[in-house]
Write an enzyme that holds these catalytic residues in place. Sequence first.
Site, short mmCIF file in Angstrom:
data_model
loop_
_atom_site.label_atom_id
_atom_site.label_comp_id
_atom_site.label_asym_id
_atom_site.label_seq_id
_atom_site.Cartn_x
_atom_site.Cartn_y
_atom_site.Cartn_z
N THR A 30 0.85 -1.20 0.00
CA THR A 30 0.00 0.00 0.00
C THR A 30 0.88 1.25 0.00
O THR A 30 1.77 1.38 0.84
CB THR A 30 -0.92 -0.01 1.23
N TYR A 184 -8.11 -7.88 8.10
CA TYR A 184 -9.15 -7.21 7.31
C TYR A 184 -10.41 -8.10 7.27
O TYR A 184 -10.50 -9.08 7.99
CB TYR A 184 -8.60 -6.84 5.94
N ASN A 239 -3.53 -5.05 13.16
CA ASN A 239 -4.94 -4.65 13.09
C ASN A 239 -5.82 -5.40 14.08
O ASN A 239 -6.98 -5.70 13.79
CB ASN A 239 -5.48 -4.80 11.66
#
Length: 368
Positions: A30, A184, A239
Amino acid sequence: MNQTDDNILFSPTRLGDIDLGNRVVMAPLTRDRAIEGRVPTPLAIDYYRQRASAGLIIAEATQINPLGQGYLDTPGIYSEAQVTGWKAITEAVHAAGGKIVLQLWHVGRISHVSLLPEGQVPVAPSALRAKAQTFTANGMEDVSEPRALRLDEIPGLIADYRIAARNAIGAGFDGVEVHAANGYLIDQFMRDGSNQRTDEYGGNIEARTRLLAEVVQAVAGEIGAGRTGVRLSPVTPVNDAHDSNPQPLFERAVERLEAIGGLAFVHVIEGATGGPRDNIAFDYAALKAKFSGPWIVNNGYDKAMAVAALEAGKADAVAFGRPFIANPDLVERLRRDAPLADFNQQTLYGGGAEGYIDYPALPETANA
């Protein structure tokens, strides 16, 4: 290490329906440089073309729909303008002799309301806010409180993955990688630390791996299993990803991928993404034994580790992430045992050409 020892790293292979000139894979990275409309920046044409000597490029994570976005200025693959933008990139990579697949992404709860359509909040398997931050117009901010996806929304979500895969092929990609890693959305469904559902998508391992299986089946049905890969990260903590018993969970996940049949590859992040490889004990050999197709390993590999993994049959290809940022000619540097350049942390996310397409390749030599 001499040339005869490392030939395996630079030898051709085939991942499903995709032929690779070597076994060095560029992992998805990213870079937060999309322009208006979540269209990939025109600078990405040069960025990916410069790196086309990789056996395979896995392009940066790309959201399948507007609610799938979790970071500032990441690209999508759900609009005509986005498809057109990506097409110029795939054409450049192919003209340079490379192969490229697109990583299909939905961030789930790792998002912020400022990044989403007005009035929308992030969606997740359960209404549990992650202990995580994301990159917004204000810099790093805590992620927003999500809402739980309704059962009647899940078929539409799966359809969005399928349409995104179709769009990727329309944009000229050689295939796709379904992003089921790094905390995610699909990963959130798999883990009991983020999934407290009591319907057919929550509870036991079979239910928690259902979304993964249904998304990958839908994508494979749309573009062919041989052009469909999957990324997993069994023990990463990024995350706020965590599960009480990851070994049986991910073994069952891979069994379900195997049952689809003929997938291009499974791509596994070993250890903590971008961090220690031994953060949690995990038997990757047992995981690989569940899958008969091509296997890509990732996280902290150098040349010697990559060659050793390939020679031992632990992998069919090896993915390198951050080394590709400052070393567009990473394959040649590995071939020559040349030193690797370091990237500029300040230009990693966002910005323009600086720290993106201005890293030099090695000078050509007469005997290179």
